[in-house]
Motif scaffolding. Structure first.
Motif, PDB file in Angstrom:
ATOM      1  N   ASP A 115       5.005   2.196 -16.894  1.00  0.00           N
ATOM      2  CA  ASP A 115       5.738   1.390 -16.219  1.00  0.00           C
ATOM      3  C   ASP A 115       5.668   1.433 -15.255  1.00  0.00           C
ATOM      4  O   ASP A 115       6.124   0.007 -14.186  1.00  0.00           O
ATOM      5  N   TYR A 116       6.135   2.744 -13.804  1.00  0.00           N
ATOM      6  CA  TYR A 116       5.751   2.502 -12.551  1.00  0.00           C
ATOM      7  C   TYR A 116       4.535   3.791 -11.952  1.00  0.00           C
ATOM      8  O   TYR A 116       4.698   4.600 -12.278  1.00  0.00           O
ATOM      9  N   PHE A 117       3.440   2.983 -11.367  1.00  0.00           N
ATOM     10  CA  PHE A 117       2.703   3.800 -10.716  1.00  0.00           C
ATOM     11  C   PHE A 117       2.529   3.380  -9.007  1.00  0.00           C
ATOM     12  O   PHE A 117       2.795   2.359  -8.939  1.00  0.00           O
ATOM     13  N   LEU A 118       2.625   4.420  -7.929  1.00  0.00           N
ATOM     14  CA  LEU A 118       2.278   4.743  -6.865  1.00  0.00           C
ATOM     15  C   LEU A 118       1.656   5.135  -6.343  1.00  0.00           C
ATOM     16  O   LEU A 118       0.600   5.916  -7.132  1.00  0.00           O
ATOM     17  N   GLY A 119       0.772   4.566  -5.521  1.00  0.00           N
ATOM     18  CA  GLY A 119      -0.407   5.335  -4.534  1.00  0.00           C
ATOM     19  C   GLY A 119      -0.446   4.356  -3.147  1.00  0.00           C
ATOM     20  O   GLY A 119       0.651   2.814  -3.068  1.00  0.00           O
ATOM     21  N   GLY A 120      -0.909   4.415  -3.105  1.00  0.00           N
ATOM     22  CA  GLY A 120      -2.146   3.880  -1.620  1.00  0.00           C
ATOM     23  C   GLY A 120      -3.036   3.367  -1.812  1.00  0.00           C
ATOM     24  O   GLY A 120      -3.521   2.725  -2.320  1.00  0.00           O
ATOM     25  N   VAL A 121      -3.723   2.372  -0.429  1.00  0.00           N
ATOM     26  CA  VAL A 121      -4.439   1.532  -0.128  1.00  0.00           C
ATOM     27  C   VAL A 121      -5.530   2.082   0.985  1.00  0.00           C
ATOM     28  O   VAL A 121      -4.268   3.190   2.045  1.00  0.00           O
ATOM     29  N   ASN A 122      -6.642   1.714   1.439  1.00  0.00           N
ATOM     30  CA  ASN A 122      -7.397   2.539   2.812  1.00  0.00           C
ATOM     31  C   ASN A 122      -7.302   1.347   3.501  1.00  0.00           C
ATOM     32  O   ASN A 122      -8.143   1.151   4.776  1.00  0.00           O
ATOM     33  N   GLY A 123      -7.130   0.063   3.729  1.00  0.00           N
ATOM     34  CA  GLY A 123      -7.497  -1.289   4.195  1.00  0.00           C
ATOM     35  C   GLY A 123      -6.359  -2.325   3.786  1.00  0.00           C
ATOM     36  O   GLY A 123      -6.621  -2.882   2.382  1.00  0.00           O
ATOM     37  N   VAL A 124      -5.740  -3.221   4.926  1.00  0.00           N
ATOM     38  CA  VAL A 124      -5.125  -3.960   3.838  1.00  0.00           C
ATOM     39  C   VAL A 124      -5.831  -5.573   4.933  1.00  0.00           C
ATOM     40  O   VAL A 124      -5.484  -5.240   6.465  1.00  0.00           O
ATOM     41  N   ALA A 125      -6.137  -6.521   4.324  1.00  0.00           N
ATOM     42  CA  ALA A 125      -6.386  -7.440   4.217  1.00  0.00           C
ATOM     43  C   ALA A 125      -5.293  -8.478   5.657  1.00  0.00           C
ATOM     44  O   ALA A 125      -4.832  -8.775   4.357  1.00  0.00           O
ATOM     45  N   GLN A 126      -5.427  -9.213   6.465  1.00  0.00           N
ATOM     46  CA  GLN A 126      -4.644 -10.201   7.343  1.00  0.00           C
ATOM     47  C   GLN A 126      -4.867 -11.193   6.677  1.00  0.00           C
ATOM     48  O   GLN A 126      -3.962 -12.259   6.065  1.00  0.00           O
ATOM     49  N   THR A 127      -5.811 -11.454   5.719  1.00  0.00           N
ATOM     50  CA  THR A 127      -6.437 -12.548   4.792  1.00  0.00           C
ATOM     51  C   THR A 127      -5.079 -12.313   3.420  1.00  0.00           C
ATOM     52  O   THR A 127      -5.837 -13.647   3.021  1.00  0.00           O
ATOM     53  N   GLY A 128      -4.802 -11.408   2.507  1.00  0.00           N
ATOM     54  CA  GLY A 128      -4.223 -11.129   2.293  1.00  0.00           C
ATOM     55  C   GLY A 128      -4.461 -10.549   0.757  1.00  0.00           C
ATOM     56  O   GLY A 128      -4.011 -10.806   0.120  1.00  0.00           O
ATOM     57  N   ALA A 129      -5.679  -9.662   1.707  1.00  0.00           N
ATOM     58  CA  ALA A 129      -6.372  -8.486   0.352  1.00  0.00           C
ATOM     59  C   ALA A 129      -5.784  -7.038   0.621  1.00  0.00           C
ATOM     60  O   ALA A 129      -5.344  -6.744   1.350  1.00  0.00           O
ATOM     61  N   LEU A 130      -6.381  -6.174  -0.885  1.00  0.00           N
ATOM     62  CA  LEU A 130      -5.865  -4.942  -0.518  1.00  0.00           C
ATOM     63  C   LEU A 130      -7.257  -4.932  -0.723  1.00  0.00           C
ATOM     64  O   LEU A 130      -8.345  -4.962  -1.885  1.00  0.00           O
ATOM     65  N   VAL A 131      -7.702  -3.304   0.077  1.00  0.00           N
ATOM     66  CA  VAL A 131      -9.124  -2.424  -0.596  1.00  0.00           C
ATOM     67  C   VAL A 131      -8.234  -1.042  -1.436  1.00  0.00           C
ATOM     68  O   VAL A 131      -8.030  -0.245   0.462  1.00  0.00           O
ATOM     69  N   ALA A 132      -9.201  -0.382  -1.679  1.00  0.00           N
ATOM     70  CA  ALA A 132      -9.134   0.568  -2.161  1.00  0.00           C
ATOM     71  C   ALA A 132      -9.896   1.437  -2.793  1.00  0.00           C
ATOM     72  O   ALA A 132     -11.340   1.093  -3.422  1.00  0.00           O
ATOM     73  N   ALA A 133     -10.078   2.589  -2.696  1.00  0.00           N
ATOM     74  CA  ALA A 133     -11.724   2.968  -4.064  1.00  0.00           C
ATOM     75  C   ALA A 133     -11.108   4.977  -4.125  1.00  0.00           C
ATOM     76  O   ALA A 133      -9.821   5.482  -3.541  1.00  0.00           O
ATOM     77  N   ASP A 134     -11.497   5.301  -5.021  1.00  0.00           N
ATOM     78  CA  ASP A 134     -11.664   6.718  -5.493  1.00  0.00           C
ATOM     79  C   ASP A 134     -12.461   7.212  -6.122  1.00  0.00           C
ATOM     80  O   ASP A 134     -13.681   6.549  -5.798  1.00  0.00           O
TER      81      ASP A 134
END
Length: 218
Positions: A115-134
């Motif tokens: 129902d709720y999945f939590l995590g982080g990201v490796n980068g937040v672009a000012q253009t409005g996107a998120l970047v993450a990897a595993d």
């Protein structure tokens, strides 16, 4: 085991500029563009306030799963979840109590639809996107679709100019720390083998990004 950046910073050679904070205008631009791309955004002053947002977002009775995240540990969510002072179904605790490898792997896959999945990201672009990897995809696999609701937490040190810079931050900075952590924790090297560029959220209210005005995570 500890996952704090300070445990590894003396062992790796990275450019500290990747942990610089955005200006007020740059942060405002990131928030505006994230919201324009369908993400709900909360900007909070510190880790304590971030934890309050996360706890308030999750209703009683919800199933909760989290991917590995140093940021979640630093804001206190991991400890809060483990202590059990909540009315949630803690899927992670259930998973790691399973002795059989095949059964545990199946439970991990099922938990992607929490129902709720939590995590982080490796980068937040000012253009409005998120970047993450595993390495395995056990975290980012839930992000695009599987989880019913998604709560992502990041220090503002993750905010960079654009997607290209966010990917560069991931490869040149964040995964230097993650690789060292993986070797200490698991005895194996890590790699950003499954990388996600999350440009748009199409389901209203599904994904909340909590930006913390502190230096957090890798």
């Amino acid at each position: 085991m500890s996952q704090q950046k300070a445990d590894y910073v003396d062992d790796i050679d990275v450019d500290d500029d990747w942990d610089s904070h955005p200006t007020a205008d740059e942060l405002a631009e990131a928030v505006e563009n994230l919201e324009a791309h369908g993400f709900d955004v909360e900007v909070v002053e510190d880790a304590e306030a971030a934890l309050d947002v996360l706890v308030d977002e999750i209703p009683a009775g919800a199933s909760v799963m989290n991917g590995h995240s140093t940021t979640l540990e630093e804001v206190g969510f991991t400890e809060y979840l483990d202590e059990g002072d909540h009315d949630w179904e803690d899927l992670a605790s259930e998973i790691w109590s399973i002795d059989d490898d095949e059964e545990r792997d199946a439970a991990r896959r099922d938990a992607q639809t929490a129902d709720y999945f939590l995590g982080g990201v490796n980068g937040v672009a000012q253009t409005g996107a998120l970047v993450a990897a595993d390495l395995s995809g056990s975290r980012v696999g839930a992000y695009p679709f599987a989880a019913k609701n998604l709560l992502l937490v990041a220090g503002v040190n993750k905010v960079v100019e654009d997607v290209e810079a966010a990917r560069e931050r991931l490869h040149e900075y964040a995964y230097e720390f993650e690789n060292q952590r993986a070797q200490d924790a698991y005895g194996v090297e890590s790699a950003p083998s499954k990388e996600l560029i999350y440009r748009q959220e199409g389901t209203e209210g599904r994904t909340t990004v909590v930006l913390v005005e502190e230096t957090l995570g890798y």
